[in-house]
Scaffold this motif. Structure first.
Motif, PDB file in Angstrom:
ATOM      1  N   VAL A  69       0.871  -1.170   0.000  1.00  0.00           N
ATOM      2  CA  VAL A  69       0.000   0.000   0.000  1.00  0.00           C
ATOM      3  C   VAL A  69       0.911   1.224   0.000  1.00  0.00           C
ATOM      4  CG1 VAL A  69      -1.804   1.232   1.257  1.00  0.00           C
ATOM      5  CG2 VAL A  69      -1.759  -1.263   1.295  1.00  0.00           C
ATOM      6  N   GLN A  70       0.693   2.113  -0.948  1.00  0.00           N
ATOM      7  CA  GLN A  70       1.517   3.314  -1.038  1.00  0.00           C
ATOM      8  C   GLN A  70       1.299   4.211   0.179  1.00  0.00           C
ATOM      9  OE1 GLN A  70       3.836   3.940  -3.478  1.00  0.00           O
ATOM     10  NE2 GLN A  70       3.343   1.837  -4.045  1.00  0.00           N
ATOM     11  N   GLU A  71       2.377   4.762   0.700  1.00  0.00           N
ATOM     12  CA  GLU A  71       2.284   5.648   1.856  1.00  0.00           C
ATOM     13  C   GLU A  71       1.381   6.838   1.527  1.00  0.00           C
ATOM     14  OE1 GLU A  71       5.154   8.216   4.860  1.00  0.00           O
ATOM     15  OE2 GLU A  71       6.049   7.070   3.239  1.00  0.00           O
ATOM     16  N   GLY A  72       0.448   7.108   2.419  1.00  0.00           N
ATOM     17  CA  GLY A  72      -0.465   8.230   2.247  1.00  0.00           C
ATOM     18  C   GLY A  72      -1.736   7.906   1.475  1.00  0.00           C
ATOM     19  N   SER A  73      -1.794   6.734   0.837  1.00  0.00           N
ATOM     20  CA  SER A  73      -3.017   6.372   0.116  1.00  0.00           C
ATOM     21  C   SER A  73      -4.113   6.003   1.120  1.00  0.00           C
ATOM     22  CB  SER A  73      -2.757   5.227  -0.870  1.00  0.00           C
ATOM     23  OG  SER A  73      -2.440   4.040  -0.192  1.00  0.00           O
ATOM     24  N   PRO A  74      -5.387   6.092   0.706  1.00  0.00           N
ATOM     25  CA  PRO A  74      -6.467   5.850   1.669  1.00  0.00           C
ATOM     26  C   PRO A  74      -6.603   4.385   2.094  1.00  0.00           C
ATOM     27  CG  PRO A  74      -7.363   6.265  -0.509  1.00  0.00           C
ATOM     28  CD  PRO A  74      -5.882   6.480  -0.600  1.00  0.00           C
ATOM     29  N   VAL A  75      -6.860   4.206   3.366  1.00  0.00           N
ATOM     30  CA  VAL A  75      -7.170   2.894   3.936  1.00  0.00           C
ATOM     31  C   VAL A  75      -8.490   3.066   4.688  1.00  0.00           C
ATOM     32  CG1 VAL A  75      -6.464   1.090   5.555  1.00  0.00           C
ATOM     33  CG2 VAL A  75      -4.732   2.296   4.217  1.00  0.00           C
ATOM     34  N   ASP A  76      -9.489   2.284   4.297  1.00  0.00           N
ATOM     35  CA  ASP A  76     -10.793   2.351   4.947  1.00  0.00           C
ATOM     36  C   ASP A  76     -10.856   1.334   6.074  1.00  0.00           C
ATOM     37  OD1 ASP A  76     -11.789   4.332   3.230  1.00  0.00           O
ATOM     38  OD2 ASP A  76     -12.296   2.836   1.716  1.00  0.00           O
ATOM     39  N   LEU A  77     -11.135   1.819   7.273  1.00  0.00           N
ATOM     40  CA  LEU A  77     -11.243   0.958   8.449  1.00  0.00           C
ATOM     41  C   LEU A  77     -12.697   0.841   8.870  1.00  0.00           C
ATOM     42  CD1 LEU A  77      -8.333   2.387  10.644  1.00  0.00           C
ATOM     43  CD2 LEU A  77      -8.283   0.362   9.177  1.00  0.00           C
ATOM     44  N   ASP A  78     -13.114  -0.349   9.192  1.00  0.00           N
ATOM     45  CA  ASP A  78     -14.438  -0.611   9.764  1.00  0.00           C
ATOM     46  C   ASP A  78     -14.183  -1.527  10.962  1.00  0.00           C
ATOM     47  OD1 ASP A  78     -17.082  -0.956  10.330  1.00  0.00           O
ATOM     48  OD2 ASP A  78     -17.544  -2.146   8.539  1.00  0.00           O
ATOM     49  N   LEU A  79     -14.042  -0.916  12.133  1.00  0.00           N
ATOM     50  CA  LEU A  79     -13.589  -1.652  13.320  1.00  0.00           C
ATOM     51  C   LEU A  79     -14.577  -1.534  14.473  1.00  0.00           C
ATOM     52  CD1 LEU A  79      -9.856  -0.521  13.327  1.00  0.00           C
ATOM     53  CD2 LEU A  79     -10.792  -2.648  12.411  1.00  0.00           C
ATOM     54  N   ARG A  80     -14.498  -2.542  15.333  1.00  0.00           N
ATOM     55  CA  ARG A  80     -15.297  -2.573  16.556  1.00  0.00           C
ATOM     56  C   ARG A  80     -14.325  -2.765  17.722  1.00  0.00           C
ATOM     57  NH1 ARG A  80     -19.225  -6.994  15.881  1.00  0.00           N
ATOM     58  NH2 ARG A  80     -17.515  -8.307  16.518  1.00  0.00           N
ATOM     59  N   PHE A  81     -14.480  -1.924  18.740  1.00  0.00           N
ATOM     60  CA  PHE A  81     -13.656  -1.994  19.945  1.00  0.00           C
ATOM     61  C   PHE A  81     -14.555  -2.450  21.085  1.00  0.00           C
ATOM     62  CE2 PHE A  81     -11.825   1.035  17.102  1.00  0.00           C
ATOM     63  CZ  PHE A  81     -10.459   0.910  17.249  1.00  0.00           C
ATOM     64  N   GLU A  82     -14.244  -3.606  21.655  1.00  0.00           N
ATOM     65  CA  GLU A  82     -15.066  -4.170  22.729  1.00  0.00           C
ATOM     66  C   GLU A  82     -14.235  -4.316  23.993  1.00  0.00           C
ATOM     67  OE1 GLU A  82     -17.661  -7.591  21.444  1.00  0.00           O
ATOM     68  OE2 GLU A  82     -16.292  -7.460  19.724  1.00  0.00           O
ATOM     69  N   ALA A  83     -14.788  -3.858  25.085  1.00  0.00           N
ATOM     70  CA  ALA A  83     -14.123  -4.048  26.376  1.00  0.00           C
ATOM     71  C   ALA A  83     -14.390  -5.477  26.838  1.00  0.00           C
ATOM     72  CB  ALA A  83     -14.654  -3.054  27.399  1.00  0.00           C
ATOM     73  N   VAL A  84     -13.325  -6.170  27.166  1.00  0.00           N
ATOM     74  CA  VAL A  84     -13.420  -7.520  27.734  1.00  0.00           C
ATOM     75  C   VAL A  84     -12.612  -7.498  29.038  1.00  0.00           C
ATOM     76  CG1 VAL A  84     -13.770  -8.693  25.528  1.00  0.00           C
ATOM     77  CG2 VAL A  84     -11.449  -8.359  26.364  1.00  0.00           C
ATOM     78  N   HIS A  85     -12.674  -8.571  29.776  1.00  0.00           N
ATOM     79  CA  HIS A  85     -12.016  -8.614  31.085  1.00  0.00           C
ATOM     80  C   HIS A  85     -10.519  -8.301  30.998  1.00  0.00           C
ATOM     81  CE1 HIS A  85     -11.201  -9.718  35.185  1.00  0.00           C
ATOM     82  NE2 HIS A  85     -10.285 -10.585  34.773  1.00  0.00           N
ATOM     83  N   GLU A  86      -9.819  -8.866  29.988  1.00  0.00           N
ATOM     84  CA  GLU A  86      -8.365  -8.711  29.881  1.00  0.00           C
ATOM     85  C   GLU A  86      -7.936  -7.401  29.245  1.00  0.00           C
ATOM     86  OE1 GLU A  86     -10.003 -11.212  28.364  1.00  0.00           O
ATOM     87  OE2 GLU A  86      -9.583 -12.938  29.632  1.00  0.00           O
ATOM     88  N   GLY A  87      -8.829  -6.771  28.454  1.00  0.00           N
ATOM     89  CA  GLY A  87      -8.434  -5.557  27.750  1.00  0.00           C
ATOM     90  C   GLY A  87      -9.470  -5.127  26.726  1.00  0.00           C
ATOM     91  N   ILE A  88      -9.004  -4.725  25.559  1.00  0.00           N
ATOM     92  CA  ILE A  88      -9.866  -4.254  24.475  1.00  0.00           C
ATOM     93  C   ILE A  88      -9.663  -5.168  23.279  1.00  0.00           C
ATOM     94  CG2 ILE A  88     -10.412  -2.331  22.926  1.00  0.00           C
ATOM     95  CD1 ILE A  88     -10.975  -1.686  25.857  1.00  0.00           C
ATOM     96  N   LEU A  89     -10.763  -5.751  22.795  1.00  0.00           N
ATOM     97  CA  LEU A  89     -10.727  -6.601  21.606  1.00  0.00           C
ATOM     98  C   LEU A  89     -11.078  -5.729  20.406  1.00  0.00           C
ATOM     99  CD1 LEU A  89     -10.484  -9.405  20.291  1.00  0.00           C
ATOM    100  CD2 LEU A  89     -12.953  -9.665  20.663  1.00  0.00           C
ATOM    101  N   VAL A  90     -10.142  -5.655  19.464  1.00  0.00           N
ATOM    102  CA  VAL A  90     -10.349  -4.889  18.234  1.00  0.00           C
ATOM    103  C   VAL A  90     -10.583  -5.897  17.116  1.00  0.00           C
ATOM    104  CG1 VAL A  90      -9.337  -3.248  16.610  1.00  0.00           C
ATOM    105  CG2 VAL A  90      -8.819  -3.069  19.052  1.00  0.00           C
TER     106      VAL A  90
END
Length: 186
Positions: free
Chosen positions: A35-56
């Motif tokens: 991926v060329q530096e600076g080109s667009p990257v589309d993220l569709d993420l979910r951040f969930e709190a779990v006992h040990e930390g954050i699940l991405v």
């Protein structure tokens, strides 16, 4: 590429989503493709709190460009990769040998860049090709074999090069007569 997860707190079950277009960081690829530096990257993420930390978890979509590993022609493809990583809270009791290999929530932030890099680079082909049937380049002269399908070189082992003259004189009767006349005169 640090994302704040402060609003999740340390309450398992809390969740936030992130749909964002970011600029690709440097070195998001391998030698021939990436991926060329600076080109667009589309993220569709979910951040969930779990006992040990954050699940991405979620997906990242980007356009990859590079060169064919056989003919060095240009390549441009879309890449859609799955991301899933657990970021541990600071102070969580983990075995010391695993601790260095884990991602951490630091000051209520998670750094997505190393996870994104791992997901993209491992999804890229080791030897990218423009087409599965790409013939590549001639190893002698570098011409694209696709452009000249009958292309070939007569390769002669240098140890046999001295004998090529003998084959030519044996096939040419005029040369044989000249040789026999020269022998008679001597």
């Amino acid at each position: 590429m640090a994302i704040s997860v402060k609003e999740l707190g340390r309450s398992p079950g809390n969740m936030i989503t992130l749909e964002e277009r970011i600029a690709a960081p440097a070195e998001l690829g391998v030698a021939l493709i990436g991926v060329q530096e600076g080109s667009p990257v589309d993220l569709d993420l979910r951040f969930e709190a779990v006992h040990e930390g954050i699940l991405v978890s979620g997906t990242a979509f980007a356009e990859v460009t590079g060169e064919c590993g056989r003919c060095l022609g240009p390549i441009a493809n879309d890449l859609d990769v799955e991301i899933q990583e657990l970021y541990y809270y600071e102070g969580m009791g983990m075995p010391e040998d695993e601790e260095a290999e884990q991602y951490r929530v630091v000051d209520d932030y998670v750094d997505l860049e190393p996870v994104l890099r791992d997901a993209v680079v491992t999804a890229l082909p080791f030897q990218p090709v423009c087409r599965e049937d790409c013939e590549g380049l001639c190893s002698e002269c570098g011409i694209r074999l696709e452009e000249d399908p009958g292309h070939h070189h007569e390769l002669l082992d240098p140890r046999w090069a001295a004998l090529t003259g003998l084959a030519d004189t044996a096939a040419d009767p005029a040369a044989q007569r000249t040789d026999s006349v020269e022998r008679e005169e001597s």
